[in-house]
Write an enzyme that holds these catalytic residues in place. Structure first.
Site, PDB file in Angstrom:
ATOM      1  N   ASN A 154       0.361   6.551  -3.842  1.00 49.80           N
ATOM      2  CA  ASN A 154       0.028   7.406  -2.691  1.00 49.80           C
ATOM      3  C   ASN A 154       1.170   8.362  -2.325  1.00 49.80           C
ATOM      4  O   ASN A 154       0.922   9.533  -2.037  1.00 49.80           O
ATOM      5  CB  ASN A 154      -0.394   6.556  -1.491  1.00 49.80           C
ATOM      6  CG  ASN A 154       0.637   5.535  -1.085  1.00 49.80           C
ATOM      7  OD1 ASN A 154       1.468   5.097  -1.877  1.00 49.80           O
ATOM      8  ND2 ASN A 154       0.592   5.123   0.170  1.00 49.80           N
ATOM      9  N   GLU A 252       7.363  -4.358   0.131  1.00 46.52           N
ATOM     10  CA  GLU A 252       6.807  -3.528   1.210  1.00 46.52           C
ATOM     11  C   GLU A 252       5.324  -3.392   0.929  1.00 46.52           C
ATOM     12  O   GLU A 252       4.910  -2.736  -0.021  1.00 46.52           O
ATOM     13  CB  GLU A 252       7.505  -2.162   1.221  1.00 46.52           C
ATOM     14  CG  GLU A 252       7.398  -1.467   2.561  1.00 46.52           C
ATOM     15  CD  GLU A 252       6.233  -0.498   2.631  1.00 46.52           C
ATOM     16  OE1 GLU A 252       5.187  -0.880   3.209  1.00 46.52           O
ATOM     17  OE2 GLU A 252       6.353   0.618   2.108  1.00 46.52           O
ATOM     18  N   CYS A 286       0.277   3.219   3.853  1.00 41.48           N
ATOM     19  CA  CYS A 286       0.396   1.859   4.373  1.00 41.48           C
ATOM     20  C   CYS A 286       0.591   1.851   5.882  1.00 41.48           C
ATOM     21  O   CYS A 286       0.238   0.887   6.556  1.00 41.48           O
ATOM     22  CB  CYS A 286       1.533   1.116   3.684  1.00 41.48           C
ATOM     23  SG  CYS A 286       3.148   1.910   3.881  1.00 41.48           S
TER      24      CYS A 286
END
Length: 485
Positions: A154, A252, A286
């Site tokens: 992304n 993460e 995210c």
């Protein structure tokens, strides 16, 4: 623009460009479904080759004077700017990024490189007192050795290089596995940049490939750390493997981030933050504002303001026209977003704006009457959807925020910053933004989440000094001493 033939079409970057026996994989444009090019992908055997090369190169790289490491990273930063047009081209066509998003990502990556260039000159140890007469205690940071970086699609450049740059700066070799959907801009182009910047042969590697390549990287005994950004499900497996091998890892992971609108909020500002946080890069972030928790007394006004902003957003091919939202990364993801919306509507949610899919394109969507039992509340959507859930008190809102097992980011809108700060102290998230939106990143500030959003690892600023090193205690006595036996 016409792009030249590149070595990455039939070579891997194993410390330098080398042939591989792995398959070639087509690069598919998500907006059109067209094949843009193809890339050479890695095999498990290539992981073994890269790990050996990196192990052999690491000591000399670590011994390179700090100013020379810094100069290489500064050259890498400059090259990012020099090659901005080409990098932006691939970020748009390969990953569906609109131009401003691609530009922002490149600038943020440039800032990461500049920050990492400052790391080698930072103090790398401390001196501690001793209860033993004549003893000197030194505690210092050392490179881990080889760091494996597994990056997502992304923000493929930024989320790879925020680990690659500081890991290199602290004297480690790095093996990067970019996501298959972003193997060019998030991998091959970065190999070209770092090679041109002067990173010595063998220090940096790029291994695009399938899950077996990532698994081999995680499991390799000569890879001393894994830095992973991606889904919680995959991150949990990586964490399990690293735990079993006593290997350092920074995870993460996903998020289901709450944007909280209290009854005294500036609704115009809140709706602006909400639209940006929910719809930027098609919601494929995210930190996306995935749950909009709104006080019942202002819910209708907020909903109407957000829906008005959503309906003004243009969806389309970012390479061919100026749009606000490009395509979702692939059909699987587009269908998943559609399915979450449809299931929630079947359970009683209302579509206030958007809600339609056309191939890989999904319109900016606002849902009302969303309750905690619905998938639009509980799941990480990773699409341009803003589900609105109502609350009647701060206590109820805090409980709704904490109802999610994720804990990455949150935003709180209130006329009283003191009230918002009290609220922030009671929610379990790694990052809280008051009177702002959830998608925030500053290279000098440590970044990371709690719960199922991460392993308490942090990226950015001073956290990088600890994240990409290990430590050693050295005690020194000028003369040996006699112990009782």
């Amino acid at each position: 623009m016409t792009m030249p033939t590149h070595l990455w079409e039939d070579h891997l970057y194993l410390g330098k460009w080398q042939p591989s026996n792995g398959p070639k994989t087509p690069v598919i444009e998500p907006a059109t479904g067209d094949k843009l090019t193809e890339v050479q992908t890695a095999t498990v055997e290539d992981v073994e080759r890269a790990a050996k090369i990196a192990k052999d190169a690491q000591l000399s790289w670590a011994a390179l004077p700090f100013d020379q490491k810094a100069e290489i990273l500064r050259r890498a930063a400059a090259l990012l700017k020099e090659r901005a047009e080409e990098i932006g081209y691939w970020n748009t066509r390969e990953c569906g990024s609109i131009g401003p998003k691609a530009d922002w990502e490149l600038q943020a990556t440039y800032e990461q490189a500049q920050m990492a260039a400052a790391l080698p000159m930072q103090p790398y140890g401390q001196i501690f007192p001793s209860s033993m007469p004549g003893r000197r205690n030194y505690w210092k940071r050392l490179p881990i050795g080889t760091v494996g970086v597994i990056a997502p699609w992304n923000f493929p450049i930024l989320l790879a290089m925020r680990s690659v740059f500081p890991a290199l700066g602290m004297g480690n070799c790095v093996i990067l596995k970019p996501a298959p959907d972003s193997a060019v801009c998030g991998g091959a182009l970065m190999a070209e940049v770092l090679e041109a910047a002067g990173v010595p042969e063998g220090v940096f590697h790029v291994l695009p490939g399938a899950a077996d390549v990532g698994e081999a990287l995680v499991q390799h005994p000569d890879v001393g750390m894994i830095s992973f950004t991606g889904s919680t499900a995959v991150g949990e497996k990586i964490g399990e493997t690293c735990g079993r091998m006593l290997k350092k890892c920074a995870l993460e992971l996903g998020g289901n981030n709450a944007l909280v609108v209290l009854d005294d909020a500036d609704l115009e500002a809140a709706a602006s933050s909400a639209a940006w946080g929910a719809f930027l890069h098609q919601g494929q972030i995210c930190m996306q504002a995935g749950r909009h928790l709104v006080h019942r007394s202002v819910a209708d006004k907020y909903m109407n303001k957000l829906a008005e902003r959503a309906t003004r957003l243009v969806t389309g091919d970012p390479w061919k026209q100026q749009v606000h939202l490009g395509p979702l990364i692939n059909e699987t993801q587009a269908r998943r977003v559609e399915e979450i919306v449809n299931r929630s509507v079947a359970m009683g949610a209302n579509v206030v704006a958007g809600g339609k899919r056309d191939g890989n394109f999904f319109d900016a969507t606002v849902l009302s009457n969303v309750t905690p039992e619905m998938p639009a509340f509980g799941e990480e959507i990773f699409g341009p959807v803003a589900p609105i859930t109502l609350f009647d008190s701060d206590e109820e809102a805090i409980a709704l925020v904490n109802a999610s097992p994720y804990g990455l980011a949150a935003a709180i809108h209130s006329a009283s910053t003191e009230r918002a700060q009290r609220f922030a102290e009671r929610i379990r998230v790694g990052m809280v933004h008051i009177n702002d939106q959830t998608v925030n990143n500053e290279f000098q500030v440590p970044f990371g989440g709690m719960g199922r959003s991460g392993s308490s690892g942090r990226f950015g600023g001073p956290a990088n000094l600890d994240e990409f090193t290990t430590t050693q205690w050295v005690s020194v006595m000028e003369h040996g001493i006699q112990y009782p036996f």
